[in-house]
Design a protein around this motif. Structure first.
Motif, PDB file in Angstrom:
ATOM      1  N   UNK A 170      15.410  26.428   6.921  1.00 17.25           N
ATOM      2  CA  UNK A 170      15.527  26.805   5.515  1.00 17.25           C
ATOM      3  C   UNK A 170      14.203  27.357   4.998  1.00 17.25           C
ATOM      4  N   UNK A 171      14.301  28.274   4.068  1.00 11.32           N
ATOM      5  CA  UNK A 171      13.129  28.655   3.294  1.00 11.32           C
ATOM      6  C   UNK A 171      12.875  27.537   2.295  1.00 11.32           C
ATOM      7  N   UNK A 172      11.635  27.423   1.817  1.00 11.42           N
ATOM      8  CA  UNK A 172      11.315  26.326   0.899  1.00 11.42           C
ATOM      9  C   UNK A 172      12.167  26.376  -0.361  1.00 11.42           C
ATOM     10  N   UNK A 173      12.503  27.600  -0.833  1.00 13.21           N
ATOM     11  CA  UNK A 173      13.297  27.701  -2.059  1.00 13.21           C
ATOM     12  C   UNK A 173      14.757  27.315  -1.837  1.00 13.21           C
ATOM     13  N   UNK A 174      15.181  27.237  -0.580  1.00 10.35           N
ATOM     14  CA  UNK A 174      16.560  26.839  -0.283  1.00 10.35           C
ATOM     15  C   UNK A 174      16.730  25.325  -0.220  1.00 10.35           C
ATOM     16  N   UNK A 175      15.640  24.595  -0.115  1.00 14.60           N
ATOM     17  CA  UNK A 175      15.729  23.141  -0.024  1.00 14.60           C
ATOM     18  C   UNK A 175      16.060  22.539  -1.386  1.00 14.60           C
ATOM     19  N   UNK A 176      16.879  21.513  -1.388  1.00 10.61           N
ATOM     20  CA  UNK A 176      17.154  20.792  -2.625  1.00 10.61           C
ATOM     21  C   UNK A 176      15.934  19.967  -2.998  1.00 10.61           C
ATOM     22  N   UNK A 177      15.904  19.501  -4.235  1.00 14.70           N
ATOM     23  CA  UNK A 177      14.777  18.682  -4.681  1.00 14.70           C
ATOM     24  C   UNK A 177      14.637  17.431  -3.816  1.00 14.70           C
ATOM     25  N   UNK A 178      15.769  16.845  -3.443  1.00 16.18           N
ATOM     26  CA  UNK A 178      15.729  15.647  -2.603  1.00 16.18           C
ATOM     27  C   UNK A 178      15.198  15.931  -1.211  1.00 16.18           C
ATOM     28  N   UNK A 179      15.584  17.092  -0.645  1.00 11.83           N
ATOM     29  CA  UNK A 179      15.098  17.453   0.682  1.00 11.83           C
ATOM     30  C   UNK A 179      13.591  17.710   0.654  1.00 11.83           C
ATOM     31  N   UNK A 180      13.122  18.375  -0.389  1.00 17.02           N
ATOM     32  CA  UNK A 180      11.678  18.610  -0.517  1.00 17.02           C
ATOM     33  C   UNK A 180      10.924  17.290  -0.621  1.00 17.02           C
ATOM     34  N   UNK A 181      11.483  16.364  -1.398  1.00 22.31           N
ATOM     35  CA  UNK A 181      10.849  15.052  -1.557  1.00 22.31           C
ATOM     36  C   UNK A 181      10.753  14.350  -0.206  1.00 22.31           C
ATOM     37  N   UNK A 182      11.819  14.488   0.603  1.00 26.33           N
ATOM     38  CA  UNK A 182      11.794  13.891   1.937  1.00 26.33           C
ATOM     39  C   UNK A 182      10.679  14.475   2.794  1.00 26.33           C
ATOM     40  N   UNK A 183      10.483  15.792   2.722  1.00 27.66           N
ATOM     41  CA  UNK A 183       9.411  16.438   3.468  1.00 27.66           C
ATOM     42  C   UNK A 183       8.050  15.988   2.945  1.00 27.66           C
ATOM     43  N   UNK A 184       7.923  15.841   1.624  1.00 25.35           N
ATOM     44  CA  UNK A 184       6.657  15.379   1.040  1.00 25.35           C
ATOM     45  C   UNK A 184       6.270  14.021   1.610  1.00 25.35           C
ATOM     46  N   UNK A 185       7.231  13.093   1.604  1.00 25.22           N
ATOM     47  CA  UNK A 185       6.943  11.753   2.088  1.00 25.22           C
ATOM     48  C   UNK A 185       6.683  11.736   3.596  1.00 25.22           C
ATOM     49  N   UNK A 186       7.355  12.641   4.325  1.00 22.32           N
ATOM     50  CA  UNK A 186       7.122  12.749   5.768  1.00 22.32           C
ATOM     51  C   UNK A 186       5.694  13.226   6.040  1.00 22.32           C
ATOM     52  N   UNK A 187       5.242  14.231   5.289  1.00 19.66           N
ATOM     53  CA  UNK A 187       3.870  14.721   5.449  1.00 19.66           C
ATOM     54  C   UNK A 187       2.862  13.641   5.060  1.00 19.66           C
ATOM     55  N   UNK A 188       3.169  12.894   4.023  1.00 16.37           N
ATOM     56  CA  UNK A 188       2.262  11.828   3.572  1.00 16.37           C
ATOM     57  C   UNK A 188       2.102  10.766   4.657  1.00 16.37           C
TER      58      UNK A 188
END
Length: 356
Positions: A170-188
């Motif tokens: 997915x492109x970043x703009x295609x991710x839902x807010x929840x999916x982005x949050x999941x990636x944020x926490x994964x990177x953290x």
């Protein structure tokens, strides 16, 4: 972590450049991609996106290609591989290229395993190759500010990156807010793991990636107790166990996580001797969470190392105000006092020589 980026086109080629964060420091990356090469994948002009599994080979130019029989050949098509079937990659600390060279590997785009390889693959189609020249940048201080200086051409390294195939992403703009949050926490979490393993550059890269994604969630947070609309009501029973991972953060979670990420990033920058950047990140953290003890301490440390003794004193006194019995605040204030005395002593000696 792509810090800067430029693109240009020549006849038949596309050239892109950026600065990459690697275990050995900052490197300028110049990528040349042949536009005439046709894709071998029916996806055509489709490119890998966040979450794509990419079958990639990275090798130094001029070195022989590895034996194809020894190369990685998944038993299943890459598009249907599960997480458990993807061989884990150990991030190397001995080179700016954190992936094995000369052999086919599977890389998940967006995880920050190798910024240089990911930066190349993002704009490639299946079956394409690109040539990359890497040049180290050296940090130096000028007028109290950090800047980068390009090293000589004899220190450059030329590599070839080849993308064989990839799964949908997915492109970043295609991710839902929840999916982005999941990636944020994964990177953290990945940043914390890398920090504990002594990979300061890798930890800084993970925290930076998390911050970049988190910023895009600013308008998608929710109040405490507010219901989400990302999960349809008729699917509620099936998604109950996954709901936490699909929800966007609350306003409080957003600010707290952002403050924590900036504070953690400032610690990495302190370890790397990047005083100016550490000051900036710690300052942002204190603005987001004024009660954050660690951020105030790191702000004091960064100012101390940068020679900003007045600002360091202010930060340590704020920490002492928040935690009166803080030994860190006391040590910091003592160090500020010691350096002020040293400065005054040197100034007195110079003045004495002028008038003697």
């Amino acid at each position: 972590m792509m810090m800067t980026s430029q693109a240009a086109e020549t006849e038949g080629d596309k050239i892109t450049s950026w600065v990459s964060v690697c275990p050995r420091g900052l490197w300028e990356v110049c990528q040349r991609r042949k536009r005439g090469a046709g894709p071998t994948d029916p996806s055509g002009d489709v490119y890998p996106g966040i979450g794509s599994l990419c079958q990639v080979r990275v090798q130094r130019q001029g070195e022989p290609t590895a034996d194809p029989e020894l190369s990685l050949k998944p038993d299943l098509p890459i598009a249907v591989l599960s997480d458990a079937q993807v061989p884990p990659l150990q991030r190397s600390q001995g080179t700016m290229l954190q992936v094995p060279l000369g052999d086919w590997i599977i890389l998940r785009l967006g995880e920050g395993q190798c910024d240089i390889t990911e930066g190349c693959v993002e704009g490639m189609r299946a079956g394409e190759k690109c040539e990359v020249m890497l040049t180290p940048l050296t940090d130096r201080l000028r007028g109290g500010e950090e800047e980068q200086k390009r090293a000589g051409p004899d220190q450059s390294l030329c590599i070839t990156v080849e993308l064989q195939s990839f799964s949908p992403g997915h492109e970043s703009w295609q991710l839902s807010a929840g999916e982005k949050w999941g990636w944020v926490m994964s990177h953290k979490q990945r940043g914390g793991d890398r920090f504990r393993a002594g990979d300061m550059w890798g930890a800084a890269d993970s925290y930076s990636r998390a911050i970049k994604l988190l910023i895009t969630l600013k308008l998608h947070t929710r109040g405490e107790g507010e219901e989400m609309t990302l999960i349809e009501e008729e699917e509620e029973d099936e998604e109950t166990e996954k709901k936490d991972s699909l929800e966007a953060p609350t306003d409080r979670q957003y600010r707290s996580t952002k403050a924590s990420l900036y504070s953690n990033l400032s610690l990495c920058q302190l370890k790397l001797g990047q005083w100016s950047r550490a000051r900036g990140c710690a300052s942002r953290s204190t603005l987001l969470e004024p009660q954050g003890l660690k951020a105030w301490y790191r702000l004091g440390q960064a100012n101390l190392e940068a020679g900003e003794l007045e600002e360091a004193d202010r930060a340590f006194r704020k920490l002492q105000e928040l935690q009166p019995d803080s030994p860190s605040a006391l040590r910091g204030l003592r160090e500020v006092g010691r350096r002020e005395r040293e400065t005054n002593s040197r100034l007195g000696q110079r003045l004495g020589k002028m008038f003697s």
